[in-house]
Design an enzyme around this catalytic site. Structure first.
Site, PDB file in Angstrom:
ATOM      1  N   GLY A  23       4.603   6.698  -4.349  1.00 19.89           N
ATOM      2  CA  GLY A  23       5.322   5.430  -4.390  1.00 19.89           C
ATOM      3  C   GLY A  23       5.888   5.042  -3.040  1.00 19.89           C
ATOM      4  O   GLY A  23       5.359   5.429  -1.990  1.00 19.89           O
ATOM      5  N   THR A  73      -2.096 -15.814  -0.001  1.00 20.18           N
ATOM      6  CA  THR A  73      -1.899 -17.164   0.546  1.00 20.18           C
ATOM      7  C   THR A  73      -1.728 -17.165   2.062  1.00 20.18           C
ATOM      8  O   THR A  73      -1.984 -18.158   2.723  1.00 20.18           O
ATOM      9  CB  THR A  73      -0.674 -17.844  -0.105  1.00 20.18           C
ATOM     10  N   HIS A  97       0.813  -1.223   0.000  1.00 20.84           N
ATOM     11  CA  HIS A  97       0.000   0.000   0.000  1.00 20.84           C
ATOM     12  C   HIS A  97       0.849   1.277   0.000  1.00 20.84           C
ATOM     13  O   HIS A  97       0.420   2.296  -0.536  1.00 20.84           O
ATOM     14  CB  HIS A  97      -0.983  -0.011   1.177  1.00 20.84           C
ATOM     15  N   ASP A 114       2.525 -20.799   0.650  1.00 26.38           N
ATOM     16  CA  ASP A 114       2.480 -21.897  -0.316  1.00 26.38           C
ATOM     17  C   ASP A 114       1.594 -21.512  -1.509  1.00 26.38           C
ATOM     18  O   ASP A 114       1.038 -20.420  -1.533  1.00 26.38           O
ATOM     19  CB  ASP A 114       1.989 -23.182   0.348  1.00 26.38           C
ATOM     20  N   SER A 173       5.118   7.602   2.918  1.00 25.10           N
ATOM     21  CA  SER A 173       4.000   8.518   3.200  1.00 25.10           C
ATOM     22  C   SER A 173       2.813   7.817   3.848  1.00 25.10           C
ATOM     23  O   SER A 173       2.056   8.439   4.591  1.00 25.10           O
ATOM     24  CB  SER A 173       3.538   9.215   1.914  1.00 25.10           C
TER      25      SER A 173
END
Ligand code: HEM
Ligand code: NAG
Length: 424
Positions: A152, A267, A137, A291, A156
């Site tokens: 990016g 997963t 995120h 996995d 932040s």
């Protein structure tokens, strides 16, 4: 509670239905059939990401550092994204030697993080999963179309006062708080001024991934710059159609196969906010384990017990023409090795979105804990029983909490049953 009820609970917990094949079996088979065609640089096709990022777009090869060149190769399908590089003779934290090696303090930070991320069952904890999601995120607030606004992997998500309060980031507030504590501990108190929030978040994701059994040991870099400016909101939603998700990630230079690899991190997951009535239900039968069972269960080729909660977005990606084949490959023979390598390469890309000084980063992979290449759950039988019921009883809830904490549920069951005996 009636004795008969108590008994039926314990009988239920002891007589284990073996509807599910034990995932370890698939693992062994996968090893035997392991693909040999996965060497670095081979097999790049139109579904794989290959765009350069940041300063690597304009720098000439002659200007690249060793790290810059390796990352350039990684982004274009070459080199190897996983590494077993070990830190030999770690200097004492307060020593002059430690100050001379940029990675030295990171070894202490990574060890701190790993303690929180590893559960007593050997599975990774909720903190590990949150750390992986936090890394995603933070980095995801960037796209080619919005790059002029920055964004990016810039810290932040934690440094900006508003980002973490958005509904899209529900469930990440407490790991955000941990990051603030680590930042205060390492950046301020110890006087290591070059520890950035952006690096803490991305190192946290990579420590978490390798602490989860079977997870890849992803090449890890430090040297990102921080920003507290709110990033554009460019996060996916579980009800988004596959075409939209594919475009959202394409806009971040992540091609369809890259998206398939990255969502595989579900997963390890247990959802809390998509359906609050089913809080704690996992996205495959082995939460806390890195996995490939998630791929098979999501596409419906592996038997799927009731409690596994599939996100609509994952199901849609498992079927879309641009992603279905890669999904199938990860689910199939040799899928674990293939997936680990692809995940590592794509996560390196994700963790560098918006980073414009890639050529000056330092590689510190050696600070990561070792990879765990085989795993057998000590409590698989009880896990299966929990998975095959959709009860939301107090016991079921306490099992779900224990799994979330990475505990073995053998102990939880005993404690819970003893508690009930007392209350009879
Ligand atoms: C199609 C794109 C994606 C969608 C729609 C999506 C959506 C979600 C949702 C709804 C949750 C559950 C949150 C909750 O209810 O507690 C979740 C959890 C998670 N996601 Fe994603 N996600 C996507 C891609 C990714 C990617 C690219 C990564 C990382 C590389 C990632 C890592 C995780 C992890 C580790 C969790 C578990 C968090 C925990 O256990 O607390 N996701 N995601
Ligand atoms: C992808 O980027 C383009 C150009 O900035 C934008 O118009 C489009 O809405 C983006 N797509 C998604 C799904 O965010």
């Amino acid at each position: 509670m009636l004795v008969s009820q108590l008994l039926s609970t314990s009988v239920l917990l002891c007589t284990v239905s073996t509807v599910l094949a034990y995932p370890g079996m698939e693992m062994k088979l996968a090893k035997i059939l392991s693909r040999q065609d996965d060497a670095a640089g081979e097999g790049i096709d139109e579904g794989d990401s290959d765009e350069l990022l940041g300063d690597l777009i304009t720098l000439q090869d002659g200007q690249l550092t060793r790290v810059g060149l390796d990352i350039k190769q990684l982004l274009t399908g070459g080199s190897t994204p996983e590494s077993d590089d070990q830190y030999i003779n770690v200097p004492a934290l307060k020593s002059a030697q430690c100050k001379q090696d940029t990675c030295c303090v990171w070894k202490y930070i990574a060890d701190d993080m790993a303690k929180l991320f590893r559960g007593p069952s050997g599975r990774c904890t909720k903190w590990a999963r949150k750390a992986v999601r936090l890394g995603f995120h933070d980095a995801a607030g960037w796209s080619k179309g919005t790059a002029s606004q920055g964004g990016g992997a810039d810290g932040s998500l934690v440094l900006n006062p508003r980002e973490l309060t958005l509904a899209e980031n529900n469930g990440l507030q407490d790991i955000g708080q941990k990051m603030k504590e680590w930042y205060a501990k390492w950046h301020d108190k110890q006087g290591f001024q070059d520890i950035t929030m952006a690096d803490l978040i991305q190192m946290g994701a990579n420590v978490a991934t390798v602490v989860c059994p079977l997870g890849p040991r992803i090449k890890s870099y430090v040297g990102r710059k921080d920003s507290s400016v709110e990033n554009p909101l460019l996060l996916p939603h579980p009800s988004d159609p596959a075409d939209m998700l594919i475009e959202l990630f394409e806009n971040k230079t992540i091609r369809p196969h890259g998206l398939v690899a990255l969502v595989g991190s579900h997963t390890t997951s247990q959802q809390f906010f998509v359906d609050t009535k089913r809080a704690g239900d996992p996205q495959d039968s082995t939460p806390g384990v890195w996995d490939v069972l998630f791929y098979g269960q999501t596409q419906g080729t592996a038997p799927t017990p009731k409690r596994v909660f599939k996100f609509d977005s994952d199901v849609a990606l498992s079927k879309h023409e641009k992603t279905q084949q890669e999904w199938q490959e990860f689910a199939g023979p040799g899928g674990q090795k293939h997936w680990n390598e692809d995940y590592a390469r794509e996560y390196i890309r994700l963790s560098l979105l918006g980073v414009n000084n890639i050529n000056t980063l330092t590689e510190c992979t050696k600070v990561l804990p070792p990879a765990i290449r085989t795993y057998k759950a000590p409590d698989q039988n009880n896990l299966n029983t929990w998975l095959n019921s959709n009860s939301q009883s107090a016991l079921a809830k306490s099992l779900s909490d224990a799994i979330n904490e990475g505990e073995s549920i053998l102990n939880t069951i005993i404690t819970s049953l003893l508690g009930r005996l007392k209350s009879l």
